[in-house]
Motif scaffolding. Structure first.
Motif, PDB file in Angstrom:
ATOM      1  N   TRP A 393      32.241  17.565  42.219  1.00  0.00           N
ATOM      2  CA  TRP A 393      32.283  18.075  43.809  1.00  0.00           C
ATOM      3  C   TRP A 393      32.369  19.593  43.876  1.00  0.00           C
ATOM      4  N   ASP A 394      32.271  20.270  42.665  1.00  0.00           N
ATOM      5  CA  ASP A 394      32.135  21.751  42.820  1.00  0.00           C
ATOM      6  C   ASP A 394      31.010  22.330  43.477  1.00  0.00           C
ATOM      7  N   GLN A 395      29.893  21.745  43.495  1.00  0.00           N
ATOM      8  CA  GLN A 395      28.917  22.315  44.353  1.00  0.00           C
ATOM      9  C   GLN A 395      27.873  21.205  44.492  1.00  0.00           C
ATOM     10  N   PRO A 396      26.999  21.415  45.662  1.00  0.00           N
ATOM     11  CA  PRO A 396      26.107  20.339  46.055  1.00  0.00           C
ATOM     12  C   PRO A 396      24.892  19.626  44.856  1.00  0.00           C
ATOM     13  N   ASP A 397      24.514  20.399  43.970  1.00  0.00           N
ATOM     14  CA  ASP A 397      23.504  20.433  43.074  1.00  0.00           C
ATOM     15  C   ASP A 397      24.122  19.339  41.842  1.00  0.00           C
ATOM     16  N   LEU A 398      25.409  19.123  41.944  1.00  0.00           N
ATOM     17  CA  LEU A 398      26.093  18.359  40.969  1.00  0.00           C
ATOM     18  C   LEU A 398      26.531  16.775  41.366  1.00  0.00           C
TER      19      LEU A 398
END
Length: 467
Positions: A393-398
């Motif tokens: 959930w740290d960034q959209p790309d993940l």
């Protein structure tokens, strides 16, 4: 004809005609109109509806009067505002404190978002209606455009002059009708909603909230000790709020997807015209059903199908994560499975989320994907642990995709640092290789192979160096 009639504008004539109609002097009973729009037709509510539409005729601003939605929602709530005792509020707060402790053992993300607000039905309406407005505004504009176009195109010749300069009035009245329908839906939802995260959408901007008056009704229907229901619901709501508190990008991502989908909705003007031609003021059921069933909304465009698929995946991942975390955090509750099953049944039978979005923007959330997403998160947790799981959930790309929900093996391999390079890694490796070639270094030689241009290596046909 009065002496000053030549100075009157056509839109003034239309305004007066509508005012006569709204006063009950026109050919159609206003109560029938209210029923066709799905609005209550009891005398008090009908009087409020007529007052709102009269006010719409007097507006000088363009756009929809969204305050009409707020006023209508408040009127619905006031019919049954509910009440909660101090003892009940204290019990919910104690449950929230315990829920925060248990949740802290399951996930570390969003730990600062542990405060849980207790809202009345009216407070929930006030806090959430701006988001309902944002999500439904594209549909409201589309309906107003369609109504205006249909009336202007098919009005009798003698009425064309009247309608020519009256687009703003028509849009204002049509927009007010939609806003009041929205308010009616939100007011009804205030009597059903238990928590801010009931909808899967971030209606409260990441805050955690429970409605004790509705929580009591849920507990009574389950025949389960009320304290267990309070704790389970508090855990779930805090988990939902913590997720949005941690993933700051997530709220905008979800709401933008909803609006992108809604902006693609266009009203079927041909169907609207058919209804207008056959509309029987004494029997508004056909129009009411068309409004409720979405018959005026044509099939989804390819772009809408793609947007909806992405949105469903995102909502499934959000709700699946919340379900998996709640299940782990409430392991001490003897009746947790029964409470969870009740929530799943509400989803499967069309709970508050489906009612609201089905009426306003035609969105449907599929319970099947929610179950699969919860299973995905459990599998990932078993493989890599909670901390590594939550890094997704740290960034959209993940973010995982729809295929990952069905087969989490690739996500697990990536989190464990094994398996094939992903697309980003491959692109980075190619970029580094290109940089090396531009520098003239070339790729590194294989083991046992002499480097290119080695001074000790003779050129083809040249004798070795004398040394």
């Amino acid at each position: 004809m009065p002496e000053d009639s030549e100075d009157r504008r056509p839109e003034d004539e239309l305004r007066e005609m509508l005012q006569r109609f709204l006063s009950g002097e026109g050919p159609i009973d206003p109560a029938r109109l209210a029923g066709a729009a799905g609005m209550p037709s009891d005398p008090a509510q009908l009087q409020a509806l007529m007052a709102q539409l009269q006010a719409a005729l007097s507006r000088t601003e363009d756009g929809i009067d969204w305050e009409a939605a707020r006023r209508q929602a408040a009127a619905v709530v006031q019919r049954d505002p509910g009440s909660v005792s101090s003892a009940e509020r204290d019990a919910v707060r104690q449950a929230a404190d315990l829920a925060a402790l248990w949740l802290g053992e399951t996930t570390d993300i969003g730990a600062a978002a542990t405060e849980l607000r207790l809202l009345s039905r009216q407070q929930w309406v006030d806090a959430t209606i701006p988001v309902w407005q944002e999500m439904s505004e594209p549909v409201a504009n589309s309906i107003s455009d369609a109504l205006t176009a249909a009336m202007q195109e098919h009005a009798p010749e003698e009425a064309q002059e009247m309608l020519a300069g009256a687009e703003r009035i028509l849009r204002s009245v049509g927009g007010t009708m939609f806003a009041m329908q929205l308010g009616n839906v939100v007011g009804q939802l205030a009597g059903e909603t238990v928590a801010g995260g009931d909808f899967g959408f971030p209606l409260l901007d990441g805050d955690a909230a429970l409605l004790p008056v509705n929580l009591r009704a849920v507990a009574e229907g389950l025949e389960i000790p009320e304290d267990q229901v309070r704790i389970w619901m508090a855990v779930r709501e805090l988990a939902h709020a913590r997720l949005f508190h941690h993933a700051r990008w997530l709220r905008l991502h979800v709401l933008s997807s909803v609006r992108e989908y809604a902006e693609g909705i266009r009203i079927d003007v041909d169907r609207l015209e058919e209804l207008a031609e056959s509309f029987d003021p004494t029997n508004p059921d056909e129009l009411r059903e068309a409004l409720k069933s979405g018959a005026l909304i044509p099939p989804k465009t390819p772009e809408q199908v793609e947007t909806l698929a992405r949105l469903e995946t995102t909502i499934a991942l959000i709700e699946g994560w919340v379900d998996a975390v709640t299940e782990a955090a409430t392991a001490r509750l003897p009746k947790r499975e029964a409470i969870a099953e009740m929530v799943r049944r509400r989803r499967a039978t069309g709970g508050p989320a489906e009612k609201a979005f089905g009426t306003l923007v035609g969105l449907e959330i599929r319970p099947r994907r929610l179950r699969e997403a919860a299973a995905f998160w459990r599998t990932v947790t078993d493989a890599v642990g909670a901390e590594t799981r939550d890094s997704l959930w740290d960034q959209p790309d993940l973010m995982p995709g729809a295929d990952d929900i069905d087969d989490p093996s690739r996500v697990i391999a990536r989190l464990q640092g094994v398996g094939e390079l992903d697309e980003m890694d491959l692109a980075l490796q190619e970029l580094l290789d290109d940089a090396e070639r531009e520098d003239g270094a070339g790729p590194a030689p294989a083991a046992g192979e002499a480097p290119e241009g080695d001074p000790d290596e003779p050129e083809d046909g040249a004798p070795p160096s004398a040394g």
